[in-house]
Write an enzyme that holds these catalytic residues in place. Sequence first.
Site, PDB file in Angstrom:
ATOM      1  N   TYR A  39       0.851  -1.185   0.000  1.00  0.00           N
ATOM      2  CA  TYR A  39       0.000   0.000   0.000  1.00  0.00           C
ATOM      3  C   TYR A  39       0.891   1.241   0.000  1.00  0.00           C
ATOM      4  O   TYR A  39       1.485   1.598   1.011  1.00  0.00           O
ATOM      5  CB  TYR A  39      -0.934   0.020   1.208  1.00  0.00           C
ATOM      6  CG  TYR A  39      -1.881  -1.156   1.301  1.00  0.00           C
ATOM      7  CD1 TYR A  39      -2.213  -1.908   0.186  1.00  0.00           C
ATOM      8  CD2 TYR A  39      -2.460  -1.523   2.515  1.00  0.00           C
ATOM      9  CE1 TYR A  39      -3.071  -2.993   0.281  1.00  0.00           C
ATOM     10  CE2 TYR A  39      -3.328  -2.592   2.616  1.00  0.00           C
ATOM     11  CZ  TYR A  39      -3.626  -3.330   1.497  1.00  0.00           C
ATOM     12  OH  TYR A  39      -4.489  -4.407   1.594  1.00  0.00           O
TER      13      TYR A  39
ATOM     14  N   HIS B 253       0.186 -12.081   1.091  1.00  0.00           N
ATOM     15  CA  HIS B 253      -0.857 -11.295   0.426  1.00  0.00           C
ATOM     16  C   HIS B 253      -1.440 -12.025  -0.774  1.00  0.00           C
ATOM     17  O   HIS B 253      -2.653 -11.951  -1.029  1.00  0.00           O
ATOM     18  CB  HIS B 253      -0.248  -9.951  -0.003  1.00  0.00           C
ATOM     19  CG  HIS B 253      -1.244  -8.852  -0.125  1.00  0.00           C
ATOM     20  ND1 HIS B 253      -0.892  -7.527  -0.035  1.00  0.00           N
ATOM     21  CD2 HIS B 253      -2.579  -8.852  -0.326  1.00  0.00           C
ATOM     22  CE1 HIS B 253      -1.975  -6.768  -0.179  1.00  0.00           C
ATOM     23  NE2 HIS B 253      -2.995  -7.553  -0.366  1.00  0.00           N
TER      24      HIS B 253
END
Length: 338
Positions: A59, A125
């Site tokens: 992010y 992830h």
Amino acid sequence: MATAKVALGSQGFQVSPQGLGCMGMSSFYGPPKPEEEMIELIHKAVEHGITLLDTSDMYGPHTNEILIGKALKGIRDKVQLCTKFAIEWGEKGMAVRGDPEYVRAACEGSLKRLDVECIDLYYQHRVDNKVPIEITMGEMKKLVEEGKIKYIGLSEASAADIRRAHAVHPITAIQLEYSLWTRDVEEDIIPTCRELGIGIIAYSPLGRGFLSGKNLADFGENDFRKSHPRFTSENFQKNKRFYDKLVAMGAEKNCTPGQLALAWVQHKGAVPIPGTTRWENLQQNIASLDIKLTAEEVKALEEAVPHEEVQGDRYADMSTTWRDNVSPPLESWSGARQ
């Protein structure tokens, strides 16, 4: 005020019944938001019992973890900190990595950016289709033994990969997209998690804002939802009928459609992590914890939003999702990522 903790999985991890997804504070939903405002919002969330914070090294990349690290000063002991690794940005775009060297380097990088000694829940992830998941899990297990992470999670992993990973080291949580308009995970993944005692973290529980009333006009220039198939003009108009039904049902229950959508996820035994950058929205999300649904109301909600009739895939590129991405067999491993 949401103060009571719930068990996430069967390994002893206690978390708030709703979390805060922090991605949109730094990336993907337009330009980064003012740092001081986001730190204040995180502090307010924690003060009101929302103590499960979700971030990832991708992010930003990296900037969201730095933001969370600053917000944690003075409140680290009150927070359940979750971050992720595996997505690497390079000259050729996005790559998924699960090789041991990368796992360790990524964890060290996250610890430094977050400025903490230990990560509570560390997720892979995305599954690396070049590295057997047993190899990735083996390195994550070492990180647990070294005290650098407490619990292990996976995101967007298939039921088969979950079983393989869990055989190496207990998985505490699976993070997956789960909402009224994304329910295919109920076929195999969620039953597998229930069987193995693995907790469910629901990301995008509000359908990336669709179920709480976001319109196409709300998306700025750099908002990645503009490229999502479900949000193309044609599909959005077709899908809007489902939202309209939620509005009517929410009016009958004296709540917003978004609160109904979150209440549904919570009723299903998952911990939702809706993201927001506004205090008013956070307050509404927290209030959804007080909404109780009967079996009849749950059925009515699912009939109002028949997920198989939703138009468009949930990503423009589904290649790294659990449906289209699997770990290679362990016997294929040569000791280096191909």
